[in-house]
Design a protein around this motif. Structure first.
Motif, mmCIF file in Angstrom:
data_model
loop_
_atom_site.group_PDB
_atom_site.id
_atom_site.type_symbol
_atom_site.label_atom_id
_atom_site.label_comp_id
_atom_site.label_asym_id
_atom_site.label_seq_id
_atom_site.Cartn_x
_atom_site.Cartn_y
_atom_site.Cartn_z
ATOM 1 N N LEU A 35 -3.663 -1.096 -6.038
ATOM 2 C CA LEU A 35 -3.832 -1.988 -4.417
ATOM 3 C C LEU A 35 -3.572 -2.851 -4.419
ATOM 4 O O LEU A 35 -3.327 -3.778 -3.510
ATOM 5 N N ARG A 39 -0.893 -5.007 -3.455
ATOM 6 C CA ARG A 39 -0.330 -6.573 -2.642
ATOM 7 C C ARG A 39 0.063 -8.150 -3.406
ATOM 8 O O ARG A 39 0.197 -8.671 -2.265
ATOM 9 N N GLU A 158 -0.313 0.611 1.109
ATOM 10 C CA GLU A 158 -1.838 0.022 1.228
ATOM 11 C C GLU A 158 -2.823 0.740 2.096
ATOM 12 O O GLU A 158 -3.408 0.750 1.387
ATOM 13 N N ASP A 162 -5.015 2.832 0.417
ATOM 14 C CA ASP A 162 -7.085 2.583 1.230
ATOM 15 C C ASP A 162 -7.512 4.005 1.681
ATOM 16 O O ASP A 162 -8.324 4.469 0.732
#
Length: 189
Positions: A35, A39, A158, A162
Motif C-alpha cells: 500500500l 501510493r 489501491e 485495501d
C-alpha cells in the motif's frame, strides 16, 4: 461433549489452513509495504473514475464464504494485480522504477505466501478474472497504455489492496477467535 467435539472438528476443518498458516505473521507487514509503495511510486492519485465499477458485491460475497475460498480469492486477486502491471506496457508512466519494482516484488511475495496456506489448487471464480479483463480492456488497451489509464489502474489497485487487507484481517480475527475457543480449559479440582 459430543456437540463440542463435533463443533471443534467442524471449525478445525474449515479453519485449518488459516490456523496453521505462517502467512498471517507476515501479511500485515507485506500489505502495508504494498500500500505504501502503490501510493509513493507515482504522484498524487487521480480523481478520475474507473469505467469499470469496483466489485464491492464480489467482496461482500467472498466475506461470507469459507476460509479456503477467501484465501483463493486473495491469492487470485494478487495474481491478477501482479499480471496487470508485470505484463503491461509501463513505458508511458514516470513512476519511480525502484518503487514500482519493489511493489511488484511485494505483490508476488504475498501471492506466494498465501498459496502456502491453501490445501487445494482451486482457482478463483470467473467473475474476478472477468473483472480484471474488463478493467484492462476499458482502461489500458482502449487508451494504448496511456499515463492517465495507468494512474487510474494505480488508484483502483489501491482500492483492491485495501479490500484485500480487510478480508485478510477478518480471516485472522476468525482464526484467533477459534484458537481462543479451542485453547486449554482450566482444570476443575
Amino acid at each position: 461433549m459430543t456437540t463440542w467435539t463435533g463443533l471443534l472438528f467442524f471449525l478445525c476443518s474449515i479453519l485449518s489452513p488459516a490456523l496453521c498458516c505462517d502467512w498471517f505473521s507476515r501479511y500485515s507487514h507485506q500489505s502495508n509495504i504494498s500500500l505504501t509503495l502503490i501510493r509513493l511510486m507515482g504522484g498524487p492519485m487521480t480523481d478520475e473514475e474507473s469505467p469499470v465499477s469496483f466489485p464491492y458485491k464480489l467482496y461482500r460475497r467472498i466475506r461470507r464464504a469459507e476460509v479456503e475460498t477467501q484465501l483463493v480469492f486473495i491469492r487470485e486477486s494478487l495474481k491478477q494485480i501482479f499480471e496487470l502491471y508485470h505484463y503491461g506496457n509501463l513505458s508511458s508512466v514516470n513512476w519511480d522504477t525502484s518503487k514500482t519494482h519493489h511493489f511488484l516484488q511485494s505483490i508476488h511475495r504475498q501471492k506466494d505466501d498465501v498459496s502456502t496456506c491453501m490445501l487445494s489448487t482451486k482457482t478463483a471464480n470467473c467473475r474476478l478474472k472477468n473483472y480484471y479483463r474488463r478493467l484492462a480492456k476499458k482502461t489500458l488497451y482502449r487508451t494504448g497504455f496511456s499515463t492517465a489509464s495507468w494512474e487510474l489502474i494505480r488508484k483502483v489497485t489501491e482500492q483492491h489492496l485495501d479490500q484485500l487487507d480487510l478480508l485478510a484481517n477478518s480471516i485472522r480475527a476468525l482464526a484467533a477467535a477459534s484458537r481462543r475457543r479451542s485453547g486449554p480449559r482450566p482444570q476443575k479440582d
